[in-house]
Design an enzyme around this catalytic site. Structure first.
Site, short mmCIF file in Angstrom:
data_model
loop_
_atom_site.label_atom_id
_atom_site.label_comp_id
_atom_site.label_asym_id
_atom_site.label_seq_id
_atom_site.Cartn_x
_atom_site.Cartn_y
_atom_site.Cartn_z
N TYR A 143 0.81 -1.22 0.00
CA TYR A 143 0.00 0.00 0.00
C TYR A 143 0.84 1.27 0.00
O TYR A 143 0.41 2.30 -0.51
CB TYR A 143 -0.92 0.03 1.24
N LYS A 194 3.70 -14.83 2.33
CA LYS A 194 4.09 -15.61 1.15
C LYS A 194 5.61 -15.74 1.17
O LYS A 194 6.31 -15.29 0.25
CB LYS A 194 3.61 -14.92 -0.15
N ASP A 227 -2.24 -18.01 0.32
CA ASP A 227 -3.19 -18.70 -0.57
C ASP A 227 -3.86 -19.86 0.17
O ASP A 227 -5.07 -20.05 0.12
CB ASP A 227 -2.53 -19.14 -1.88
N ASP A 251 -6.32 -7.21 3.95
CA ASP A 251 -7.47 -6.61 3.26
C ASP A 251 -8.31 -7.70 2.60
O ASP A 251 -9.53 -7.77 2.77
CB ASP A 251 -6.96 -5.62 2.21
N ASP A 255 -12.21 -9.55 3.96
CA ASP A 255 -13.46 -9.60 3.18
C ASP A 255 -13.94 -11.04 3.08
O ASP A 255 -15.13 -11.33 3.17
CB ASP A 255 -13.25 -9.05 1.76
C1 IPM Z 1 -10.49 -1.45 3.55
C2 IPM Z 1 -10.56 -0.79 2.18
C3 IPM Z 1 -9.39 0.15 2.00
C4 IPM Z 1 -8.11 -0.70 1.96
C5 IPM Z 1 -9.43 1.07 0.77
C6 IPM Z 1 -10.73 1.79 0.62
C7 IPM Z 1 -8.30 2.05 0.82
O1 IPM Z 1 -10.65 -1.74 1.19
O2 IPM Z 1 -10.39 -0.73 4.55
O3 IPM Z 1 -10.55 -2.66 3.63
O4 IPM Z 1 -7.79 -1.27 0.92
O5 IPM Z 1 -7.45 -0.73 2.99
MN MN Z 2 -10.97 -3.77 1.96
#
Ligand code: IPM
Ligand code: MN
Ligand code: NAD
Length: 368
Positions: A143, A194, A227, A251, A255
């Site tokens: 990032y 990784k 992975d 990240d 999710d």
């Molecule tokens: C998160 C989001 C952010 C990230 C973006 C919006 C910058 O996806 O907080 O998970 O990638 O960290």
């Molecule tokens: Mn995210």
């Protein structure tokens, strides 16, 4: 009388303001019932800040965030701003906030509420009772690594560059957060990298192990490739308690973990900095989800991730464990009563709007 705690609210874009509205009602409820009163300020971040100030994070807003006892953020971004130059994009506002506030540890708990075990797309017995936390490094890796950019190539075509880079200090400070957290849980940490293909991953693995051996011998540490971890999260998630991983893997894996709980709309998070001499740390609380442009303005957004983020704020920044417990219990109650926003809707349950879900939480708070 002690000064009121300063809370800065940055609702952001898309469903951000919709879900934050329900948190504001919880804050009003706390004030009206004299449980807690905060000094609340609102400001802009993301696309809305760009519209107002030509930048996704104005200096004045950043100064307010630095001065606040805690920041609550909704979500940023949307198709309207996708083609802006990089430094103007809504997401840069959030990334700058994290960087300037030095929020290096992002705690993303994935907890399956009993009432939602069947709402998961995974088999009920696989997820029922799940209670894990992903500790995501938030200021390093891909990032923020340099060099980065897009450049024209002499012979035509272009080259896009990002750099995955970590130092010992960056790895150890986030790993320390994970080990300390593990000590309050089942003393089990899985570090995800990784190391099989990346030097920065080799360093990650070595430094996490070194810290464990030197300072946390009582914590059981395992290592896993990212992975495989993605696969294990959907194969057998209850093998995990605390996962510690880098910015990009964290990240993506969070999710993924959100779907174990039923929906991305259920996952809260706390982004924390280093503690000062008094044990206080800068903190920003935000749901894991984004601005959900596909449902913005329709009343379909699930406000629970943001409400649960506020519960984390009460617990971690304001020492209000009782109120945090009470708010989490209220969320549990409305789910047990069968109320569902569309993302967690199941047959035989009652589908409600963002607003109605917020209202139900307030009612449950009243009864608690
Ligand atoms: C998160 C989001 C952010 C990230 C973006 C919006 C910058 O996806 O907080 O998970 O990638 O960290
Ligand atoms: Mn995210
Ligand atoms: P998203 O998280 O916004 O949405 C992904 C899917 O989940 C969508 O179908 C959405 O409708 C659904 N969803 C998300 N939150 C929900 C909720 N509370 N209730 C019900 N459904 C929900 O991810 P995306 O679509 O990839 O990104 C949209 C924008 O949000 C992009 O600009 C992205 O950069 C931004 N984003 C911001 C943050 C943040 O501010 N922390 C996080 C992720 C993405």
């Amino acid at each position: 009388m002690a000064a009121k705690k300063k809370l800065l609210i940055l609702a952001g874009d898309g469903i951000g303001p919709e879900v934050m509205q329900e948190v504001k009602r919880v804050i009003e409820w706390l004030a009206l019932r004299q449980k807690a009163a905060f000094d609340v300020e609102d400001d802009l971040v993301g696309g809305c800040a760009y519209e107002a100030h030509g930048t996704p994070l104005a200096d004045k807003t950043l100064a307010r965030a630095m001065d606040a006892d805690a920041v609550l953020l909704g979500a940023v971004g949307g198709p309207k701003w996708d083609s802006l130059p990089f430094e103007k994009k809504p997401e840069r506002g959030l990334l700058k906030l994290r960087k300037e506030m030095e929020l290096f540890a992002n705690l993303r708990p994935a907890v399956v509420f009993d009432a939602l075990a069947e709402a998961s797309t995974l088999k009920t017995e696989l997820v029922r009772g799940l209670d894990m936390v992903i500790v995501r490094e938030l200021l390093g890796g891909m990032y923020f690594g340099e060099p980065r950019g897009i450049e024209a190539l002499p012979g035509g075509g272009r080259r896009g560059v990002n750099t995955h880079v970590y130092t010992t200090a960056e790895i150890q400070r986030v790993a320390r957060v994970a080990f300390e957290l593990a000590r309050k849980r089942t003393r089990k940490v899985c570090s995800v990298d990784k190391a099989n293909v990346m030097e920065a991953g080799v360093l990650w693995r070595e430094e996490v192990q070194k810290l464990r051996d030197g300072e946390f011998p009582d914590v059981q540490l395992s290592h896993m490739y990212a992975d495989n971890c993605a696969m294990q999260l959907v194969r057998n998630p209850k093998q995990f308690d605390v996962i510690v991983t880098d910015n990009l893997f964290g990240d993506i894996l969070s999710d993924c973990a959100s779907m174990l709980t039923g929906s991305l709309g259920m996952l809260p998070s706390a982004s924390l900095g280093a503690a000062d001499a008094k044990g206080r740390c800068r903190a920003l609380y935000e749901p894991v989800h984004g601005s959900a442009p596909d449902i913005a303005g329709t009343g379909k957004a699930n406000p629970l991730a943001t409400i649960l983020s506020f519960a984390m704020c009460l617990r971690h920044s304001f020492d209000m464990a009782k109120e945090a417990d009470r708010l989490e219990a209220a969320v549990k109650t409305v789910l047990a009563e069968g109320l569902r926003t569309p993302d967690i809707m199941q047959a035989g349950k009652q589908q409600v709007t963002t607003r109605a879900m917020g209202e139900a939480v307030l009612k449950a708070l009243d009864k608690a």
